[in-house]
Design a protein around this motif. Structure first.
Motif, PDB file in Angstrom:
ATOM      1  N   SER A  31       0.842  -1.193   0.000  1.00 36.47           N
ATOM      2  CA  SER A  31       0.000   0.000   0.000  1.00 36.47           C
ATOM      3  C   SER A  31       0.875   1.240   0.000  1.00 36.47           C
ATOM      4  N   LYS A  32       0.239   2.361  -0.256  1.00 35.49           N
ATOM      5  CA  LYS A  32       0.948   3.630  -0.213  1.00 35.49           C
ATOM      6  C   LYS A  32       1.364   3.905   1.219  1.00 35.49           C
ATOM      7  N   LYS A  33       2.333   4.732   1.384  1.00 32.05           N
ATOM      8  CA  LYS A  33       2.744   5.119   2.735  1.00 32.05           C
ATOM      9  C   LYS A  33       1.577   5.847   3.385  1.00 32.05           C
ATOM     10  N   PRO A  34       1.252   5.521   4.614  1.00 37.04           N
ATOM     11  CA  PRO A  34       0.095   6.152   5.254  1.00 37.04           C
ATOM     12  C   PRO A  34       0.322   7.633   5.518  1.00 37.04           C
ATOM     13  N   ALA A  35      -0.778   8.361   5.504  1.00 32.94           N
ATOM     14  CA  ALA A  35      -0.713   9.780   5.846  1.00 32.94           C
ATOM     15  C   ALA A  35      -0.319   9.899   7.314  1.00 32.94           C
ATOM     16  N   VAL A  36       0.235  11.021   7.669  1.00 35.12           N
ATOM     17  CA  VAL A  36       0.715  11.225   9.029  1.00 35.12           C
ATOM     18  C   VAL A  36      -0.419  11.072  10.044  1.00 35.12           C
ATOM     19  N   CYS A  37      -1.598  11.561   9.717  1.00 32.44           N
ATOM     20  CA  CYS A  37      -2.675  11.590  10.696  1.00 32.44           C
ATOM     21  C   CYS A  37      -3.598  10.370  10.648  1.00 32.44           C
ATOM     22  N   HIS A  38      -3.465   9.494   9.663  1.00 27.99           N
ATOM     23  CA  HIS A  38      -4.407   8.382   9.569  1.00 27.99           C
ATOM     24  C   HIS A  38      -3.688   7.072   9.281  1.00 27.99           C
ATOM     25  N   VAL A  39      -3.905   6.094  10.123  1.00 29.09           N
ATOM     26  CA  VAL A  39      -3.359   4.755   9.929  1.00 29.09           C
ATOM     27  C   VAL A  39      -4.535   3.835   9.653  1.00 29.09           C
ATOM     28  N   LYS A  40      -4.466   3.099   8.555  1.00 28.28           N
ATOM     29  CA  LYS A  40      -5.546   2.183   8.208  1.00 28.28           C
ATOM     30  C   LYS A  40      -5.514   0.960   9.097  1.00 28.28           C
ATOM     31  N   ARG A  41      -6.669   0.325   9.232  1.00 26.42           N
ATOM     32  CA  ARG A  41      -6.772  -0.913   9.989  1.00 26.42           C
ATOM     33  C   ARG A  41      -6.062  -2.038   9.235  1.00 26.42           C
ATOM     34  N   PRO A  42      -5.599  -3.069   9.957  1.00 24.39           N
ATOM     35  CA  PRO A  42      -5.011  -4.211   9.260  1.00 24.39           C
ATOM     36  C   PRO A  42      -6.087  -4.969   8.479  1.00 24.39           C
ATOM     37  N   MET A  43      -5.690  -5.563   7.360  1.00 24.79           N
ATOM     38  CA  MET A  43      -6.652  -6.275   6.532  1.00 24.79           C
ATOM     39  C   MET A  43      -7.134  -7.544   7.234  1.00 24.79           C
ATOM     40  N   ASN A  44      -8.414  -7.833   7.089  1.00 28.20           N
ATOM     41  CA  ASN A  44      -8.944  -9.085   7.602  1.00 28.20           C
ATOM     42  C   ASN A  44      -8.827 -10.163   6.520  1.00 28.20           C
ATOM     43  N   ALA A  45      -9.253 -11.379   6.835  1.00 28.62           N
ATOM     44  CA  ALA A  45      -9.080 -12.508   5.913  1.00 28.62           C
ATOM     45  C   ALA A  45      -9.797 -12.266   4.586  1.00 28.62           C
ATOM     46  N   PHE A  46     -10.997 -11.726   4.645  1.00 30.05           N
ATOM     47  CA  PHE A  46     -11.732 -11.459   3.410  1.00 30.05           C
ATOM     48  C   PHE A  46     -11.006 -10.446   2.540  1.00 30.05           C
ATOM     49  N   MET A  47     -10.462  -9.404   3.156  1.00 30.13           N
ATOM     50  CA  MET A  47      -9.758  -8.378   2.392  1.00 30.13           C
ATOM     51  C   MET A  47      -8.496  -8.941   1.737  1.00 30.13           C
ATOM     52  N   VAL A  48      -7.792  -9.808   2.440  1.00 27.50           N
ATOM     53  CA  VAL A  48      -6.598 -10.444   1.876  1.00 27.50           C
ATOM     54  C   VAL A  48      -6.996 -11.269   0.661  1.00 27.50           C
ATOM     55  N   TRP A  49      -8.014 -12.102   0.828  1.00 30.42           N
ATOM     56  CA  TRP A  49      -8.485 -12.964  -0.257  1.00 30.42           C
ATOM     57  C   TRP A  49      -9.031 -12.144  -1.423  1.00 30.42           C
ATOM     58  N   SER A  50      -9.847 -11.137  -1.117  1.00 26.19           N
ATOM     59  CA  SER A  50     -10.481 -10.362  -2.192  1.00 26.19           C
ATOM     60  C   SER A  50      -9.471  -9.538  -2.974  1.00 26.19           C
ATOM     61  N   GLN A  51      -8.407  -9.090  -2.326  1.00 25.04           N
ATOM     62  CA  GLN A  51      -7.375  -8.336  -3.046  1.00 25.04           C
ATOM     63  C   GLN A  51      -6.737  -9.216  -4.130  1.00 25.04           C
ATOM     64  N   ILE A  52      -6.451 -10.454  -3.774  1.00 28.34           N
ATOM     65  CA  ILE A  52      -5.852 -11.393  -4.726  1.00 28.34           C
ATOM     66  C   ILE A  52      -6.851 -11.746  -5.826  1.00 28.34           C
ATOM     67  N   GLU A  53      -8.067 -12.095  -5.432  1.00 29.03           N
ATOM     68  CA  GLU A  53      -9.087 -12.519  -6.391  1.00 29.03           C
ATOM     69  C   GLU A  53      -9.539 -11.376  -7.295  1.00 29.03           C
TER      70      GLU A  53
END
Length: 165
Positions: A31-53
């Motif tokens: 992913s892109k480097k996060p903005a200073v003020c916002h850190v995204k949540r870690p991906m869950n299993a569905f997000m990992v799978w859906s990114q690949i698919e």
């Protein structure tokens, strides 16, 4: 199916990350480097799978709209057995650990939704002019100016329409 999970390891990004990297989660998720003020949540299993698919689907059908792809992915994820989901669940757990290493002070703080006005609180626009008011009494006292339906004449109901030759 036990041998099937071993074939997934080449797809899972956390396996190739340098543990000594200052940004292991960002490297793993590409992913892109996060903005200073916002850190995204870690991906869950569905997000990992859906990114690949999602990448596979886009390669096969590039014209398909993103919303349709998302619907298709949701149905396919629900159809997967627990055994088929397990590699992605394990990958999500590894990514969570990498996320904790990169962002040790991170705490999930959901943002509250902004309050929206109820439809009863909004002004109503009826289509008749001069019908918008804060108080109901003001609207009731107005004279309604409606068109007679004779568009050639240019007159309202209060005046008789005359047809011109």
């Amino acid at each position: 199916m036990a041998g099937k999970s071993a074939s997934y390891t080449y797809l899972l990004p956390s396996m190739t990350v340098d543990i000594n990297s200052p940004t292991p989660y960002t490297d793993a998720t590409m992913s892109k480097k996060p903005a200073v003020c916002h850190v995204k949540r870690p991906m869950n299993a569905f997000m990992v799978w859906s990114q690949i698919e999602r990448h596979k689907i886009i390669e096969m059908t590039p014209h398909l709209h993103n919303a349709e792809i998302s619907k298709h992915l949701g149905k396919r994820w629900k159809a997967l057995s627990q055994e088929e989901r397990n590699p992605y669940i394990q990958e999500a757990e590894r990514l969570r650990h990498l996320h904790m290493a990169e962002f040790p002070t991170y705490k999930y703080c959901p943002r509250k939704k902004a309050k929206t006005k109820k439809s009863s609180e909004c002004k109503r626009y009826s289509g008749d002019f001069d019908m918008v008011s804060e108080r109901k009494e003001d609207v009731d006292s107005l004279e309604v100016k409606r068109h007679s339906g004779h568009f050639d004449s240019g007159y309202c109901n209060s005046e008789p329409a005359t047809l011109q030759p």
